[in-house]
Design an enzyme around this catalytic site. Structure first.
Site, PDB file in Angstrom:
ATOM      1  CB  SER A   1      -0.977   0.168   1.205  1.00 15.00           C
ATOM      2  OG  SER A   1      -1.601   1.292   1.374  1.00 15.00           O
TER       3      SER A   1
ATOM      4  CE1 TYR B   1      -3.863  -2.463   4.787  1.00 11.53           C
ATOM      5  CE2 TYR B   1      -3.377   0.079   4.440  1.00 11.53           C
ATOM      6  CZ  TYR B   1      -3.737  -1.266   3.692  1.00 11.53           C
ATOM      7  OH  TYR B   1      -3.752  -1.408   2.484  1.00 11.53           O
TER       8      TYR B   1
END
Length: 253
Positions: free
Chosen positions: A144, A158
């Protein structure tokens, strides 16, 4: 259908929906035999059905990449069904609970790391083991832009896990290119999937937010992420090792 991946066998974790499903469809459209893996049989069956109705070949494999035996079995069953494993895409991941770092629940933090980081490690370990014993292959991990490239309030677990995925992938690339295993990763920004939609947010509100947050003025399309993954897995990217391809419409430019 094109033939860039004709006669190639591809294993995709997290292949039941979103980016994983888009990647599976793209590989099948280019001639690959595709094994889609995940924890829920229903979504995997839907992906397989979409591929087969388009004339491709696919199988569904249920399993949990955080379990070492399952991670090994996914590779073994792909090889048994298709005769080998040429490409692996490790896409399985979760966002986890939202909130500031000072309020992170320890159990949720461990769950996010177990799936995003340990799951990627175990999947790669067994994929690499097969590939280096059978002439090599290509691995693409899905990370990501949040993590190594960008931080957003409220997603500390995350972000930390995806930064770890990025570091782990690049370390693996250095370790195993001499074994004939070529490893890279993509780091998407917001994509038109449920994960990038905030709780209670409708499509119109999300589109307006994207205009404000992303220089390109929109979220990415699943097909755009899939195209990048296929390039990194293809022979055309044969000199690309340990690359981190950021796909975020300029958000981290």
């Amino acid at each position: 259908m094109t033939t860039r991946f004709a006669d190639k066998s591809v294993l995709i974790t997290g292949g039941g929906s979103g980016i994983g499903r888009g990647i599976a469809l793209a590989f099948a459209q280019e001639g690959a035999r595709v094994a889609v893996a995940g924890r829920s049989a229903g979504p995997l069956a839907e992906t397989v059905d979409l591929i087969e109705r388009a004339g491709g070949k696919a199988i569904a494999l249920t399993g949990d990449v955080t379990d070492a035996q399952d991670a090994a079995r996914l590779v073994r069953e792909t090889v048994e069904q298709f005769g080998g494993l040429d490409v692996a895409v490790n896409n399985a991941g979760v966002l986890g609970a939202l909130g500031p770092v000072g309020e992170i629940d320890e159990a949720d933090f461990r769950r996010v790391f177990d799936i995003n980081v340990t799951g990627t490690l175990l999947a790669m370990k067994h994929q690499i083991g097969h590939m280096r014993a059978h002439g090599g292959g290509a691995i693409v991990n899905v990370s990501s832009n949040v993590g190594a490239h960008r931080r957003i309030a409220g997603v500390g677990a995350y972000a930390a896990s995806k930064a770890a995925v990025t570091a782990l992938t690049r370390a693996a690339a250095r370790d195993h290119i001499a074994d004939g295993v070529r490893i890279n990763l993509v780091s998407p920004g917001p994509v038109e999937t449920p994960m990038s939609t905030r709780p209670g947010e409708n499509a119109e509100a999300k589109a307006e937010r994207m205009k404000a947050e992303v220089p390109a003025g929109r979220a990415g399309a699943v097909e755009e992420i899939a195209a990048a993954v296929l390039h990194l897995a293809s022979p055309e990217a044969g000199y690309t090792v340990g690359a981190d391809l950021v796909l975020d419409g300029g958000a981290t430019a």
